[in-house]
Design an enzyme around this catalytic site. Sequence first.
Site, PDB file in Angstrom:
ATOM      1  CG  ASP A   1      30.559  74.653  53.220  1.00 38.91           C
ATOM      2  OD1 ASP A   1      30.272  75.699  53.097  1.00 38.91           O
ATOM      3  OD2 ASP A   1      31.593  73.525  53.459  1.00 38.91           O
TER       4      ASP A   1
ATOM      5  CG  ASP B   1      29.672  78.598  56.775  1.00 35.25           C
ATOM      6  OD1 ASP B   1      30.030  78.223  55.561  1.00 35.25           O
ATOM      7  OD2 ASP B   1      29.671  78.583  57.811  1.00 35.25           O
TER       8      ASP B   1
END
Length: 530
Positions: free
Chosen positions: A203, A408
């Site tokens: 992430d 992201d």
Amino acid sequence: MKRRPSSNMAKAQTGDWAEVASFSNCLFKASRDRGSLISYQEQNRNSMALLRILLFACVLSLRLLCSLEEGLAFEETETAESQHDTRTIQPSSLLPSSICDTSTKANERKATLKVVHKHGPCNKLDGGNAKFPSQAEILQQDQSRVNSIHSKSRLSKNSVGADVKETDATTIPAKDGSVVATGDYVVTVGIGTPKKDLSLVFDTGSDLTWTQCEPCLRFCYQQKEPIYDPSASRTYANVSCSSAICDSLESGTGMTPQCAGSTCVYGIEYGDNSFSAGFFAKETLTLTSSDVFPNFLFGCGQYNRGLYGQAAGLLGLGQDSISLVSQTSRKYKKYFSYCLPSSSSSTGHLTFGKAAGNGPSKTIKFTPLSTATADSSFYGLDIIGLSVGGKKLPIPISVFSSAGAIIDSGTVITRLPPAAYSALRSTFKKFMSKYPTAPALSILDTCYDFSNYTSISVPVISFFFNRGVEVSIEGSAILIGSSPKQICLAFAGNSDDSDVAIIGNVQQKTLEVVYDVAQRRVGFAPKGCS
């Protein structure tokens, strides 16, 4: 490419073309007969007017020929460009498959981890028995993550200090890795000595790397691999509560560290109320056989809840000092890249460093990181425009600059400012007007029924960033679906003009996305997985 005549050329090929051809010979005649014409002029002054008419007619004929050729060349260029405005794809390629396609560039590189989708057949964690969430459930979880990012962005705006520029605060989320932990992509790393292979969700919006640890004091969620036992490793060590390292946790987790005796205790809570808590520790991290990092700081979670697809924890690739990117900076120089696979049934790669064999494609295009994200976990970009099917959308730059944008890996669907999304959706609908529409799918409001089509034509969508960088996406990076009867545009609009825009992982598929954090830039190249 063969040239095809324009309407003007077709006309010229009838009566006008013969006239043009006749005029084109006149300059040669005038030159050949110049001597005789001049001689004739001495005998008849009226012949000078004839000469001027002939020469003028020749000039006009040449200009006409040039303009026709230019028109033909323009039409040829326009035709060539228009072929790049749309792509023909098969709707079936947009749907999940039960067969894993392992073809990827990863095997050709060093310091590379194979990337798989946590809900796809290439992920061996489920053992073939797991019940995957529906597309609607995935989108609902995705919206929770986005809400979390936006709430922290608003919090950042409302708590601007005297030494923080207001423009900076309006473009990025607060410095906190604890967004909803719903990342889609999993890699396998080794932890401990001897190493235990563990699958972690990676992430770019989080900093702390953590895994579930024995003993589970209150609760651990179900994971496929055996839970890591620090007592079985000869290189595990807890971090002291009185150390400066313990204090560094707050910037990477958004929570003040606690103490259990003399041991530093971390806690991180995500926007969907999932969390992890346990000892902050040092351990040996193994990425590849030749890339081993002793004393890697991580969370040894003994109380954990969340939706991690049976992965053992999370790999933090944010910008904080406790992230993997920062902790491995001596070797990799804060440089990493990934390619997310085109579907959940294929593989991609996560690559660290730019040593021989790891360098990005020569077609890489770099754009600067937003200056507003220098102190943030997130990677900010400056979007300046969009195009659909080669048509630049009439969106003022202020629409993007007032909201800001991040890229992201954990967010699924790209979120745009309301005005930008409205313009994109309207133009996309015009390109797709020949296809029957379908009901909305959760947050996706532009859907189509392709059940009667074996192939469809989809306009290319391009992002424009600072430094003249254009990034084009197509096919699987534009559409997402639950069945042939319901395939949707994989973009959504934010609810507020000031909410930060987010470039989600669907739009990043098949691109080589390069993070050169030391040089404060992000790059893109096509066909990064193949």
